[in-house]
Structures are given as structure tokens and as C-alpha cells.
Write a protein that holds these residues in place. Sequence first.
Motif, PDB file in Angstrom:
ATOM      1  N   UNK A 183     -30.397  54.311  39.363  1.00 27.34           N
ATOM      2  CA  UNK A 183     -29.726  55.319  38.535  1.00 27.34           C
ATOM      3  C   UNK A 183     -30.656  56.484  38.229  1.00 27.34           C
ATOM      4  N   UNK A 184     -31.907  56.161  37.891  1.00 25.30           N
ATOM      5  CA  UNK A 184     -32.860  57.231  37.570  1.00 25.30           C
ATOM      6  C   UNK A 184     -33.167  58.086  38.801  1.00 25.30           C
ATOM      7  N   UNK A 185     -33.228  57.456  39.966  1.00 30.85           N
ATOM      8  CA  UNK A 185     -33.476  58.209  41.200  1.00 30.85           C
ATOM      9  C   UNK A 185     -32.327  59.174  41.479  1.00 30.85           C
ATOM     10  N   UNK A 186     -31.094  58.733  41.222  1.00 26.73           N
ATOM     11  CA  UNK A 186     -29.932  59.601  41.430  1.00 26.73           C
ATOM     12  C   UNK A 186     -29.966  60.800  40.493  1.00 26.73           C
ATOM     13  N   UNK A 187     -30.514  60.610  39.298  1.00 26.54           N
ATOM     14  CA  UNK A 187     -30.586  61.707  38.329  1.00 26.54           C
ATOM     15  C   UNK A 187     -31.521  62.827  38.795  1.00 26.54           C
ATOM     16  N   UNK A 188     -32.488  62.486  39.622  1.00 32.16           N
ATOM     17  CA  UNK A 188     -33.419  63.505  40.125  1.00 32.16           C
ATOM     18  C   UNK A 188     -32.681  64.545  40.956  1.00 32.16           C
ATOM     19  N   UNK A 189     -31.766  64.064  41.813  1.00 37.31           N
ATOM     20  CA  UNK A 189     -31.049  64.968  42.709  1.00 37.31           C
ATOM     21  C   UNK A 189     -29.789  65.558  42.073  1.00 37.31           C
ATOM     22  N   UNK A 190     -29.203  64.842  41.142  1.00 33.00           N
ATOM     23  CA  UNK A 190     -27.949  65.301  40.560  1.00 33.00           C
ATOM     24  C   UNK A 190     -27.935  64.995  39.065  1.00 33.00           C
ATOM     25  N   UNK A 191     -28.642  65.812  38.260  1.00 30.04           N
ATOM     26  CA  UNK A 191     -28.684  65.569  36.812  1.00 30.04           C
ATOM     27  C   UNK A 191     -27.280  65.588  36.214  1.00 30.04           C
ATOM     28  N   UNK A 192     -26.996  64.583  35.399  1.00 30.84           N
ATOM     29  CA  UNK A 192     -25.685  64.474  34.786  1.00 30.84           C
ATOM     30  C   UNK A 192     -25.837  63.843  33.407  1.00 30.84           C
ATOM     31  N   UNK A 193     -25.338  64.489  32.354  1.00 28.25           N
ATOM     32  CA  UNK A 193     -25.447  63.898  31.006  1.00 28.25           C
ATOM     33  C   UNK A 193     -24.820  62.503  30.931  1.00 28.25           C
ATOM     34  N   UNK A 194     -23.688  62.322  31.599  1.00 26.55           N
ATOM     35  CA  UNK A 194     -23.022  61.020  31.561  1.00 26.55           C
ATOM     36  C   UNK A 194     -23.881  59.952  32.229  1.00 26.55           C
ATOM     37  N   UNK A 195     -24.459  60.296  33.383  1.00 24.15           N
ATOM     38  CA  UNK A 195     -25.299  59.336  34.081  1.00 24.15           C
ATOM     39  C   UNK A 195     -26.586  59.078  33.309  1.00 24.15           C
ATOM     40  N   UNK A 196     -27.140  60.125  32.690  1.00 20.85           N
ATOM     41  CA  UNK A 196     -28.353  59.963  31.888  1.00 20.85           C
ATOM     42  C   UNK A 196     -28.076  59.036  30.704  1.00 20.85           C
ATOM     43  N   UNK A 197     -26.913  59.179  30.086  1.00 25.24           N
ATOM     44  CA  UNK A 197     -26.555  58.317  28.951  1.00 25.24           C
ATOM     45  C   UNK A 197     -26.380  56.879  29.417  1.00 25.24           C
ATOM     46  N   UNK A 198     -25.775  56.697  30.590  1.00 22.04           N
ATOM     47  CA  UNK A 198     -25.604  55.357  31.148  1.00 22.04           C
ATOM     48  C   UNK A 198     -26.955  54.703  31.404  1.00 22.04           C
TER      49      UNK A 198
END
Length: 231
Positions: free
Chosen positions: A48-63
Motif C-alpha cells: 500500500x505504501x509503495x502504491x502511494x509513492x506513484x499515486x498519492x491518495x488521501x483515501x489510500x493514505x488513511x487506509x
Amino acid sequence: AATSAKPCTSWKNSPRKPEQADETIMEASSFALIAHDLKNALGSLEGELESLIDDPSPAMAHSAYMRCTELRRQFVQFLTVYGAAGDMHTHCEDESPRDVLELVYRAGQIRHLSLPNAPRVVMDVAAEAPTYWYFDQRLVHMALDAAFHNASRFARSQVTLGLRGQDGFLVFVIDDDGPGLGAIDPSASSTGLGTDLCKSVAEAHRSGERRGHIALLNRPEGGARFELWLP
């Protein structure tokens, strides 16, 4: 104010007997499985954290944040139970049971507001519930937190926190309106460690010959009930 007759005391199990060898092996196997589950959950969080590098998303960051919080809680449980190894010590003082229950309630409220599918939380404390009791606040809070998270996984819409005195015991109660005992756990990240932790914490509390225990029951109106009994 009602209090218990005697403060709880620390205790130690006697040295293991030969016939307890199978139990020791089973405990080691269980801890190995729990460690394996935690490792897998950490791998999922890493993804999940790796995905945030390429596509920052508040929802994903909260997850990812919520998953990290859950893993931290599970890891603390693991260290507590594993470190005790049947030799858990309590440090009991005169505490307010309601205050400890309200810590769980407030955390549940925050979870309900943060996660759209999290159940709402209500308090239902008996009027005659003891005002003070001798117990280890840190361990009891940890056990109730574990039981609450377990109830939240199964609850359809609500978790109810309760408290009462019965037969010379202080009884914490956590009800859910889920499918009841025996249902398939809906959480892929669950290690099943919470029940072991609650049992260890309960049994570490003693007053004379009486020892704490837990109870898991099906509710007549549906759902499951967890009870933590402290002498």
C-alpha cells in the motif's frame, strides 16, 4: 464506593511437568503462525505504501494509516503474550472500571467516525456497577481493546460496552450484533491473538484462591458476548 475484598496479586506458574510438553509445543506452533500472519500483514502494508509513492491518495493514505495502527496493536499483543509465556505479572491499584471502559468507548467513537463501515459504539453500565476495583489498568485496557476490535469485525451495526458486579467479581461486557460465535472471521488480517491475550490477562488477576477468567457466549437476541471477570 464498592471495592473488591482483596487486591489482586502477581502469580507464577509452577515449573512445567513432563505431561505439559505437548502444550508447550502447541504454544510454540501458535506463536509461529501468529508471527507468520504479522509478517504477511506487514508485506501488504508495504504494498500500500509503495502504491502511494506513484499515486498519492488521501483515501489510500488513511487506509494505510489504519492498517499500521492495527498492526501496532497486534504486535503489542503478541509481545505481551509471548513475553509472559504463562508467567504474566499484574501491578494492581485501586482503579475506576468505568474510566477504563470509557477509554475503549472513545477509541471506538473515533474509529466509527473515521471508517464508514465501522459499527457505532454505546455504553450500557449497570447502575450498581462497582465504582472502584483493584486491577492492572494497563493490562485490562489492552485486553478490552483486543476484545472490542474482535467484536467490531463481526458487528453488523453496533458494539455495546457494559459493566457490572456479580458474585464478588467485576465483569466487563462487550456485545456485538453480528452472526454469533462460530462465524467465519471477515478480517483477513486477524491473527486470533486477542482471545489468548484476554485469557492471559484475566488469569493473571487473583484474589486469594479466586482467579479471573473470560466467557464467550451467544446472545439470545443474536450476536456474541465477551465477558472479562476479575476477582
